[in-house]
Design a protein around this motif. Sequence first.
Motif, PDB file in Angstrom:
ATOM      1  N   THR A   1      34.126  63.722  13.565  1.00 21.14           N
ATOM      2  CA  THR A   1      34.447  65.041  13.694  1.00 21.14           C
ATOM      3  C   THR A   1      33.934  65.943  12.179  1.00 21.14           C
ATOM      4  O   THR A   1      32.975  67.194  12.557  1.00 21.14           O
ATOM      5  CB  THR A   1      35.779  65.643  13.842  1.00 21.14           C
ATOM      6  OG1 THR A   1      37.108  64.632  12.868  1.00 21.14           O
ATOM      7  CG2 THR A   1      35.658  64.843  15.063  1.00 21.14           C
TER       8      THR A   1
ATOM      9  N   ALA B   1      37.563  60.082  18.653  1.00 19.44           N
ATOM     10  CA  ALA B   1      36.445  61.718  18.460  1.00 19.44           C
ATOM     11  C   ALA B   1      35.791  61.668  18.127  1.00 19.44           C
ATOM     12  O   ALA B   1      34.786  62.520  17.651  1.00 19.44           O
ATOM     13  CB  ALA B   1      37.606  62.659  17.985  1.00 19.44           C
ATOM     14  N   LYS B   2      34.674  60.562  17.991  1.00 20.10           N
ATOM     15  CA  LYS B   2      33.138  60.627  17.284  1.00 20.10           C
ATOM     16  C   LYS B   2      32.518  60.552  18.921  1.00 20.10           C
ATOM     17  O   LYS B   2      32.217  60.294  19.454  1.00 20.10           O
ATOM     18  CB  LYS B   2      32.867  59.071  16.633  1.00 20.10           C
ATOM     19  CG  LYS B   2      33.965  59.091  15.931  1.00 20.10           C
ATOM     20  CD  LYS B   2      32.842  57.772  14.805  1.00 20.10           C
ATOM     21  CE  LYS B   2      33.626  56.883  13.476  1.00 20.10           C
ATOM     22  NZ  LYS B   2      33.119  55.878  12.800  1.00 20.10           N
TER      23      LYS B   2
ATOM     24  N   GLN C   1      33.207  61.678  24.301  1.00 19.50           N
ATOM     25  CA  GLN C   1      33.697  61.316  22.737  1.00 19.50           C
ATOM     26  C   GLN C   1      34.301  59.830  23.217  1.00 19.50           C
ATOM     27  O   GLN C   1      35.138  59.787  23.659  1.00 19.50           O
ATOM     28  CB  GLN C   1      34.193  62.602  21.989  1.00 19.50           C
ATOM     29  CG  GLN C   1      35.670  62.423  22.354  1.00 19.50           C
ATOM     30  CD  GLN C   1      36.327  63.673  21.602  1.00 19.50           C
ATOM     31  OE1 GLN C   1      35.389  64.542  21.377  1.00 19.50           O
ATOM     32  NE2 GLN C   1      37.281  63.689  21.623  1.00 19.50           N
TER      33      GLN C   1
END
Length: 302
Positions: free
Chosen positions: A116, A155-156, A151
């Motif tokens: 992020t 949260a990638k 993701q």
Amino acid sequence: MKRTLPPSAIDADHRDAALLDALAHDITARAGGSFELSQTFPQMLRNCIDAVIMTAKTGRRRYEELEKTEKTYIGTRVEIELRALLGLRKGRLDTEILGHDVDIKNTMGTNWMIPTEAVDHPCILVAADEDRALCYLGLIIARPDYLTTGQNKDAKRSISAEGFRHILWLLKEQPYPANFWRSIPSDAVACIFQGKSGNARMAELFRQIQEHPIPRDVIEAVAQQKDFTRRIRKDKGRGTRDILEREGIVLMEGRTDAQLIKAFDLPPCPAGSFISYQPRSQNACNMARHFGFDALPTIGDT
């Protein structure tokens, strides 16, 4: 990496063109030019991968044999080595170029995972394809619309199929040094590493793999000992060269024995690399003796 990549959409009218072109120019200049980048970057990548495989210490010979954490560490090593290669400093992300925070992402697969904190920032994309011995170096501005909607748990997000069109490639499908051991039959590899001593393993290496240049790092991996270069040369009858010579095999170094290597019509062998050859005629044997291999047996006596 993906076998088929879309053409880059980066042209003069592209919204990212000015920044990507400026970054690409700076990176290329830092490397010493396009040609120098095409030579030093692939070798750096090979060194990073092999340094984690650590054949000399572990006996492992392929990327697939690594632990998950080791595979992850390759990315960290690439980041460190690339900064050193280009003379870049650490930044708020992985580095800073022309005043911009830049992330460095590496993959041994088909895509990159963008964190992020790197979204909307430039990213240097590095990829190595071990199966095809090809590498890639690209630049992208990690805009949200270039990334997948899904993701992972961190949260990638990865680059979408459309996003691949917004990569500016500095190197694309660039050959890089193949993993030496991938081209060697498994039974030959087993024979080489069965040796109990460095000399025994090195001698078996040059028995099993003849008429093919073998680089210094491979020999060091096989020897698994310090001062292996002394043992590979003549050493009062005990060195690898002595052992092989008595068996009728000539072991030559790329620079010192360049004339003999050429006379035997063998592939070019770089300085610091070695190549072995078993003369098949008495004339060839006599020629080798003329160049100092005087312990060679007469053809038919080996």
